[in-house]
Each structure stands twice: as structure tokens, then as C-alpha cells.
Write a protein that holds these residues in place. Structure first.
Motif, short mmCIF file in Angstrom:
data_model
loop_
_atom_site.label_atom_id
_atom_site.label_comp_id
_atom_site.label_asym_id
_atom_site.label_seq_id
_atom_site.Cartn_x
_atom_site.Cartn_y
_atom_site.Cartn_z
N GLY A 103 0.80 -1.23 0.00
CA GLY A 103 0.00 0.00 0.00
C GLY A 103 0.82 1.27 0.00
O GLY A 103 0.30 2.37 -0.12
N SER A 104 2.15 1.12 0.13
CA SER A 104 2.99 2.32 0.16
C SER A 104 3.05 2.99 -1.22
O SER A 104 3.38 4.17 -1.32
CB SER A 104 4.40 1.95 0.63
OG SER A 104 4.96 0.98 -0.23
N GLY A 105 2.72 2.23 -2.25
CA GLY A 105 2.74 2.80 -3.60
C GLY A 105 3.87 2.24 -4.45
O GLY A 105 4.26 2.82 -5.46
N LYS A 106 4.36 1.07 -4.07
CA LYS A 106 5.49 0.45 -4.77
C LYS A 106 5.24 0.19 -6.25
O LYS A 106 6.04 0.57 -7.10
CB LYS A 106 5.80 -0.89 -4.12
CG LYS A 106 7.16 -0.95 -3.49
CD LYS A 106 7.46 -2.31 -2.90
CE LYS A 106 6.47 -2.86 -1.95
NZ LYS A 106 5.19 -3.29 -2.25
N THR A 107 4.14 -0.48 -6.52
CA THR A 107 3.87 -0.87 -7.91
C THR A 107 3.68 0.37 -8.79
O THR A 107 4.25 0.45 -9.88
CB THR A 107 2.63 -1.80 -7.96
OG1 THR A 107 2.92 -2.93 -7.14
CG2 THR A 107 2.36 -2.27 -9.38
N THR A 108 2.91 1.31 -8.29
CA THR A 108 2.74 2.57 -9.02
C THR A 108 4.10 3.23 -9.25
O THR A 108 4.40 3.73 -10.34
CB THR A 108 1.85 3.54 -8.19
OG1 THR A 108 0.71 2.83 -7.71
CG2 THR A 108 1.42 4.73 -9.01
N ARG A 133 0.56 -9.63 -3.53
CA ARG A 133 -0.69 -8.90 -3.79
C ARG A 133 -1.17 -9.30 -5.18
O ARG A 133 -0.52 -9.00 -6.18
CB ARG A 133 -0.42 -7.39 -3.73
CG ARG A 133 -1.68 -6.54 -3.73
CD ARG A 133 -1.39 -5.12 -3.30
NE ARG A 133 -0.48 -4.41 -4.19
CZ ARG A 133 -0.84 -3.85 -5.33
NH1 ARG A 133 -2.09 -3.91 -5.75
NH2 ARG A 133 0.05 -3.22 -6.07
N GLN A 139 -1.67 -4.85 -12.70
CA GLN A 139 -1.48 -3.39 -12.55
C GLN A 139 -0.18 -2.94 -13.24
O GLN A 139 -0.17 -2.02 -14.05
CB GLN A 139 -1.41 -3.09 -11.05
CG GLN A 139 -1.41 -1.63 -10.66
CD GLN A 139 -1.21 -1.49 -9.14
OE1 GLN A 139 -1.40 -2.45 -8.37
NE2 GLN A 139 -0.81 -0.32 -8.69
N LYS A 239 2.76 9.86 -2.19
CA LYS A 239 1.56 10.54 -1.68
C LYS A 239 1.89 11.91 -1.08
O LYS A 239 1.30 12.33 -0.09
CB LYS A 239 0.83 9.64 -0.68
CG LYS A 239 0.58 8.26 -1.31
CD LYS A 239 -0.23 7.33 -0.47
CE LYS A 239 -0.11 5.92 -1.03
NZ LYS A 239 -0.85 4.93 -0.31
N ASP A 241 1.27 14.50 -2.47
CA ASP A 241 0.18 15.40 -2.87
C ASP A 241 -0.87 15.51 -1.77
O ASP A 241 -1.75 16.36 -1.82
CB ASP A 241 -0.47 14.88 -4.16
CG ASP A 241 -0.81 13.39 -4.06
OD1 ASP A 241 0.09 12.60 -3.71
OD2 ASP A 241 -1.97 13.03 -4.32
N GLY A 264 6.66 11.09 -5.05
CA GLY A 264 5.42 10.81 -5.80
C GLY A 264 4.38 11.85 -5.43
O GLY A 264 4.13 12.09 -4.25
N GLY A 266 1.10 12.07 -6.87
CA GLY A 266 -0.26 11.80 -7.33
C GLY A 266 -0.38 10.37 -7.81
O GLY A 266 0.61 9.62 -7.84
N GLU A 267 -1.59 9.98 -8.18
CA GLU A 267 -1.81 8.60 -8.59
C GLU A 267 -1.35 8.31 -10.01
O GLU A 267 -1.11 7.17 -10.38
CB GLU A 267 -3.30 8.25 -8.45
CG GLU A 267 -3.76 8.30 -7.00
CD GLU A 267 -5.10 7.61 -6.80
OE1 GLU A 267 -5.30 6.52 -7.34
OE2 GLU A 267 -5.94 8.19 -6.09
#
Ligand code: GDP
Length: 286
Positions: A103-108, A133, A139, A239, A241, A264, A266-267
Motif C-alpha cells: 500500500g505504500s505505492g510500490k507498484t505505481t 498482492r 497493474q 503521496k 500530494d 510521488g 499523485g496517482e
């Protein structure tokens, strides 16, 4: 009146022509308040403010500097102490392994990093080694395909180490390879073992920790645990933002003495920037 922002602090100093104790104490109090509000670790706030007080009064104002520049320079240097100006990854063949909690945003972030290097003209690929996951594979695959980034993954395989190893072979003609790995809700032994094995199998040039800015004060403990487990070279804060000012992440970086590499914001895959210490500090205090 309580000062709210760096702008106010700067204004206050700007009216002064000499560095006296009262001014420094007042400024330090304002900075302390801002840092605590931004989630900087309490012990570090004390260290930083003691150092600012001491230096602002004992060091000569450089001939080309005014009082304001003198104090701002010290504040900036103290905030960035031990972590430098940020990590710059040169544009040459390299492997980057991303680690962090789920959930930390690794894949993104894997996609963001890949696009960043692709935009710099590098042949870039990603390896989907997050087998924990279930959605991570699709993704990353989708993101990679829509940005013309090389992709390697094995949907049915649960052996992340094997996937990482196979990925390196499949992407051997690529300049920059980014390996996404699994996270958990906490740094469990099983996760640590897997990270160590993937690192052994892939020999990454960089092991970057992906940290969610919103975790605030918890960031230091998390960063330390990852650093102790596999040795981190850089931090990516995600995150940014949101409402978090990044003080927790800054504390984490200072705690383990590791530079911040990217932010990072934004999404979207485009929402990604190199860490800019000056901008970071003004947001932190602003
Ligand atoms: P992973 O479990 O670490 O791989 O996390 P994901 O990459 O799936 O990201 C978790 C959530 O955070 C997703 O909803 C992402 O869109 C979101 N996310 C990632 N980076 C950022 C960012 O910089 N800003 C914002 N607002 N959301 C982000």
C-alpha cells in the motif's frame, strides 16, 4: 503572534540587520513549531534547533550574505544534515529494486520510475516480482504496456526469486530494470527473507525504499527496519500530494542517513519528481 510559515519567518528575519540572540531564539521557536507540526521526530527537532541556535550566533555572516540568507542557509543545512542534496541515479545501465510495505505505492512507483528513465532515453523494463498482492501483476503489466515500457512477469508463479531471476534474463538487453517486490502490512520475517533472496539473485545497483508520506512519525522505525534487513540506498516518498508535509519521511532519511531520491505527487504515472531539497524544506516549514 504565532508564525505560521517559512515566509513569515523569513519576513521577520529580513527586518533584522544583526544576528542577535533574541532574534535567533524567536526564529528557532517558530521553526520548531513548524517542524513538529510537519511530523519531524521530536528528538531530531531538538538536535536541529540546538544546532541552528549555536551556528547562527557563532558563525560569521558570510560577506556576500545578509542576515536572512545566513540563517536560512544554516536552517537548510541542518535539516538536510546526513542526507545531502538527494540521490541522483546516473543514466547508465542499472538495476533498481523497490521495497516497502503493502500500500505504500510500490507498484505505481515502479511504473513511475520506469517512465522517468524511459523519458530520459533509456530502454527501460519492469519485473513484476510482487507475488503477494494478486492485483500487482496486472497493474504493472497494464501500466508498462500503456507507456511502452518492457515488462516481465509470471502470473501463475508464486516464487518471486525465480521470477526476478528469469526477468533479468528476459530483459537482458534493457538499460534500466526496475524490480517490484512484495510488501506486507508489517515487516515480517518471511518478507525479509524474500527481499534478501531477491537482492542476492538480482544484485541490484539500488535498493530504494518506498515510503508513504502519510505514515508520519512511523516512517523512521519502518525505514530503520528495512535498512537493517537489506541495506537501503535511497528513499522514495509517495503521496506527497496529500496533506502530509513529509516531516516523518525526512526524519526517516536522517535517522538512517540515506538520501531521498524521488517524490510521488499523485496517482498518475506522470506525478513523479526528483527530490528537490529546497522545495522540500519550504513545504516542510510552509
Ligand atoms: P503497493 O501495494 O505498494 O504496490 O501500492 P500501489 O502502487 O498499489 O499503491 C497503493 C495506492 O496508493 C494506489 O491507490 C495508488 O494509486 C496510490 N498511490 C501511489 N502513489 C501515490 C502518490 O504519489 N499519490 C497518491 N495520491 N496516491 C498514490
Amino acid at each position: 503572534m504565532a508564525l505560521e510559515s517559512l515566509k513569515d519567518i523569513v519576513k521577520k528575519i529580513a527586518r533584522s540587520t544583526t544576528v542577535d540572540k533574541a532574534l535567533v531564539e524567536e526564529v528557532v521557536r517558530d521553526i520548531q513549531r513548524a517542524l513538529l507540526k510537519a511530523d519531524v521526530n521530536v528528538r531530531q527537532v531538538k538536535e536541529i534547533s540546538d544546532a541552528i541556535k549555536k551556528r547562527a550566533l557563532s558563525e560569521d555572516v558570510l560577506p556576500t550574505f545578509n542576515v536572512r540568507e545566513h540563517i536560512i542557509r544554516i536552517v537548510y543545512e541542518e535539516l538536510m544534515r546526513g542526507i545531502g542534496e538527494g540521490l541522483e541515479i546516473p543514466l547508465k545501465k542499472a538495476k533498481i529494486m523497490l521495497v516497502g510495505l503493502q500500500g505504500s505505492g510500490k507498484t505505481t512507483t515502479a511504473a513511475k520510475l520506469a517512465k522517468y528513465f524511459k523519458d530520459k532515453g533509456m530502454k527501460t523494463g519492469v519485473i513484476a516480482a510482487d507475488t503477494w498482492r494478486p492485483a500487482a501483476y496486472e497493474q504493472l503489466k497494464q501500466l508498462a504496456e500503456s507507456y511502452g515500457i518492457g515488462f516481465y512477469g509470471e502470473k501463475e508463479n508464486k516464487d518471486a526469486v525465480e521470477i526476478a531471476r528469469n526477468g533479468l534474463k528476459a530483459l537482458k538487453d534493457y538499460d534500466m530494470i526496475i524490480i517490484d517486490t512484495a510488501g506486507r502490512h508489517a515487516l515480517e520475517e518471511e518478507l525479509i527473507d524474500e527481499m534478501i533472496e531477491i537482492a542476492k539473485a538480482t544484485q541490484p545497483d539500488y535498493k530504494l525504499l518506498v515510503l508513504d508520506a502519510a505514515i508520519g512519525q512511523l516512517a523512521s522505525r519502518q525505514a530503520k527496519a528495512f535498512h537493517d534487513a537489506i541495506g537501503i540506498n535511497g528513499i522514495i516518498i509517495t503521496k506527497f500530494d496529500g496533506t502530509a508535509k513529509g516531516g516523518g519521511a525526512l526524519s526517516a532519511a536522517r535517522e538512517i542517513g540515506i538520501p531521498i531520491a524521488f517524490i510521488g505527487t499523485g496517482e498518475k504515472v506522470e506525478d513523479f519528481e526528483r527530490f528537490d531539497p529546497a522545495g522540500f524544506v519550504s513545504r516542510l516549514l510552509g
